[in-house]
Enzyme design. Structure first.
Site, PDB file in Angstrom:
ATOM      1  N   GLY A  20       0.814  -1.216   0.000  1.00 41.46           N
ATOM      2  CA  GLY A  20       0.000   0.000   0.000  1.00 41.46           C
ATOM      3  C   GLY A  20       0.840   1.254   0.000  1.00 41.46           C
ATOM      4  N   ALA A  21       1.914   1.253  -0.786  1.00 40.34           N
ATOM      5  CA  ALA A  21       2.889   2.352  -0.744  1.00 40.34           C
ATOM      6  C   ALA A  21       2.557   3.499  -1.678  1.00 40.34           C
ATOM      7  CB  ALA A  21       4.282   1.821  -1.075  1.00 40.34           C
ATOM      8  N   SER A  23       0.111   5.703  -1.389  1.00 39.24           N
ATOM      9  CA  SER A  23      -0.496   6.865  -0.735  1.00 39.24           C
ATOM     10  C   SER A  23      -0.413   6.712   0.777  1.00 39.24           C
ATOM     11  CB  SER A  23      -1.970   7.026  -1.153  1.00 39.24           C
ATOM     12  OG  SER A  23      -2.739   5.928  -0.676  1.00 39.24           O
ATOM     13  N   GLY A  24      -0.767   7.782   1.487  1.00 41.13           N
ATOM     14  CA  GLY A  24      -0.929   7.724   2.937  1.00 41.13           C
ATOM     15  C   GLY A  24       0.289   7.270   3.699  1.00 41.13           C
ATOM     16  N   LEU A  25       0.055   6.408   4.682  1.00 40.52           N
ATOM     17  CA  LEU A  25       1.126   5.942   5.558  1.00 40.52           C
ATOM     18  C   LEU A  25       2.204   5.195   4.771  1.00 40.52           C
ATOM     19  CD1 LEU A  25      -1.031   4.490   8.487  1.00 40.52           C
ATOM     20  CD2 LEU A  25      -0.048   6.786   8.328  1.00 40.52           C
ATOM     21  N   GLY A  26       1.779   4.398   3.784  1.00 43.79           N
ATOM     22  CA  GLY A  26       2.747   3.635   3.009  1.00 43.79           C
ATOM     23  C   GLY A  26       3.670   4.520   2.197  1.00 43.79           C
ATOM     24  N   SER A 150      -4.384  -0.769  14.213  1.00 48.61           N
ATOM     25  CA  SER A 150      -4.951   0.544  14.522  1.00 48.61           C
ATOM     26  C   SER A 150      -5.548   0.502  15.917  1.00 48.61           C
ATOM     27  CB  SER A 150      -6.027   0.946  13.500  1.00 48.61           C
ATOM     28  OG  SER A 150      -7.283   0.427  13.866  1.00 48.61           O
ATOM     29  N   TYR A 175     -14.117  -4.227  10.778  1.00 45.73           N
ATOM     30  CA  TYR A 175     -12.829  -3.526  10.756  1.00 45.73           C
ATOM     31  C   TYR A 175     -12.055  -3.792  12.053  1.00 45.73           C
ATOM     32  CZ  TYR A 175      -9.392   0.246  10.528  1.00 45.73           C
ATOM     33  OH  TYR A 175      -8.217   0.973  10.520  1.00 45.73           O
TER      34      TYR A 175
END
Length: 318
Positions: A20-21, A23-26, A150, A175
Site C-alpha cells: 500500500g505504498a 499513498s498515505g502511511l505507506g 490501529s 474492521y
C-alpha cells in the site's frame, strides 16, 4: 526528545517492501526509508498509482536509495503468491517487510477467493504474504516484519462463529476484528519465529488518528451523511500521514525495539504524537485465541489458494 524520521539509521544496502505504498502511511514510510538509502519495493494494487508514487519519491531517493514496483492485490491470494515469488526471483533476499495496506469501514463485499473484504485484505492477505516471504527474510541481519494495526484493535473481537460476517455484518465490527487480527498475528508470529530459532523480528504499530485516503474511501463506500460530519468534527485530532507513519518507521528501524513490540503515538490516549511503546489489546494476549486464529487463517489460505504453502512458515514447537 521525541523520535523523528531524522533518527532512522542509515539503510544503505537494505531492501524493504511496503504494501500500500502509493499513498498515505505507506507512501510516507517509503519516502523516509528511501531517503535513508534503502531500496524500497512499492507493492501496490494499482500500477498507475504506483508509478505516480515512484515519480513523487524520486527526489527522496537522490541520496542513494532506489525504488522498485511490485504488483500486489491483497484481495487476491494468487497475486500474493506470485508477488512473493517475484521478490525471491528478483532479489533473493528481503530485510524489511511492512504490512501497511488496508481498507476501513466498507459495506460487506468479498475478495477474489470469497472472504469478507476487510478480514481478507487487512489480515489474510498479509498473513499469506508474510509466510511466503519468510524464506528470503531468514538469515538477514536485523530482518524485521512490521504489521500495521490501529486503535480499532481495542474494541475488536474475533467472531470465530461468523468470521466472514455471513449471518450478521457490521462494517465497523468487521474492521475492528481485522485490526485485532493484525496484532494477534504479529505476536503469534514472533512466538513461532523464536520457537524455530529464527532471528527475524515481528512487530506491530498503529498510527493513531492519521489523515489518509481511508477516511474518504469509507465515506464514499458507505453513502452516509453522518460519517463525513463526524470526520469534520474530529478534524482537530487528526495528524498528518507523515506523523502517523512514525510508529511503523520506529518499529522498522529503531535499535531499541523489543520482540513482538507494539508502537503507537504517545499523546491523547494514542491518537496522536510521537512513537512510543503502547499497550496491546487484551484480547491479543490470549495465546489460545492467537493460535486458533493462526490455524484457521492457514486453513483458509490453503483451501482458497492451493499454491500457497504453510510449509514456508516457521514450524511451531511446544
Amino acid at each position: 526528545m521525541p523520535w523523528t524520521a531524522t533518527a532512522i539509521p542509515d539503510q544503505s544496502g537494505r531492501l524493504a517492501l511496503v504494501t500500500g505504498a502509493s499513498s498515505g502511511l505507506g507512501l510516507e514510510t517509503a519516502r523516509a526509508l528511501v531517503a535513508r538509502g534503502a531500496t524500497v519495493i512499492l507493492a501496490c494494487r494499482s500500477r498507475p498509482r504506483a508509478e505516480r508514487a515512484r515519480e513523487e519519491l524520486l527526489p527522496a531517493a537522490a541520496c542513494g536509495g532506489a525504488l522498485d514496483l511490485l504488483d500486489l492485490d491483497l484481495a487476491d491470494l494468487t497475486t500474493v503468491v506470485t508477488a512473493a515469488r517475484q521478490v525471491a526471483e528478483r532479489y533473493g533476499r528481503l530485510d524489511l517487510l511492512i504490512n501497511n495496506a488496508g481498507v476501513m469501514g466498507l459495506p460487506r463485499s468479498l475478495t477474489r477467493q470469497g472472504f469478507e473484504r476487510q478480514f481478507g485484505i487487512n489480515h489474510l492477505g498479509h498473513f499469506a504474504l508474510t509466510l511466503a516471504l519468510l524464506p528470503v527474510l531468514r538469515g538477514r541481519p536485523d530482518a524485521r516484519i512490521v504489521t500495521v494495526t490501529s486503535g480499532a484493535q481495542y474494541f475488536g473481537r474475533i467472531d470465530f462463529d461468523d468470521l466472514q460476517g455471513e449471518r450478521r455484518y457490521d462494517r465497523w465490527k468487521a474492521y475492528g476484528q481485522s485490526k485485532l487480527a493484525n496484532v494477534m498475528f504479529a505476536i503469534e508470529l514472533q512466538r513461532r519465529l523464536e520457537a524455530d530459532g529464527a532471528s527475524v523480528l515481528s512487530l506491530a504499530a498503529h498510527p493513531g488518528v492519521a489523515r489518509t485516503n481511508l477516511q474518504p474511501a469509507s465515506v464514499a463506500a458507505s453513502g452516509s451523511w453522518l460519517e463525513p460530519l463526524a470526520y469534520r468534527l474530529m478534524a482537530p485530532l487528526f495528524q498528518s500521514a507523515a506523523m502517523g507513519a512514525l510508529p511503523q518507521l520506529f518499529a522498522a528501524t529503531a535499535p531499541e525495539v523489543t520482540p513482538a513490540g507494539h508502537y503507537g503515538p504517545d499523546q491523547w490516549g494514542g491518537m496522536r504524537g510521537w512513537p512510543t511503546p503502547v499497550r496491546v489489546a487484551p484480547a491479543a494476549l490470549e495465546a489460545g485465541q492467537r493460535q486458533r486464529l493462526w490455524q484457521l487463517s492457514s486453513e483458509l489460505c490453503d483451501r482458497a489458494c492451493p499454491g500457497w504453502s504453510e510449509s514456508l512458515a516457521p514450524s511451531p514447537r511446544p
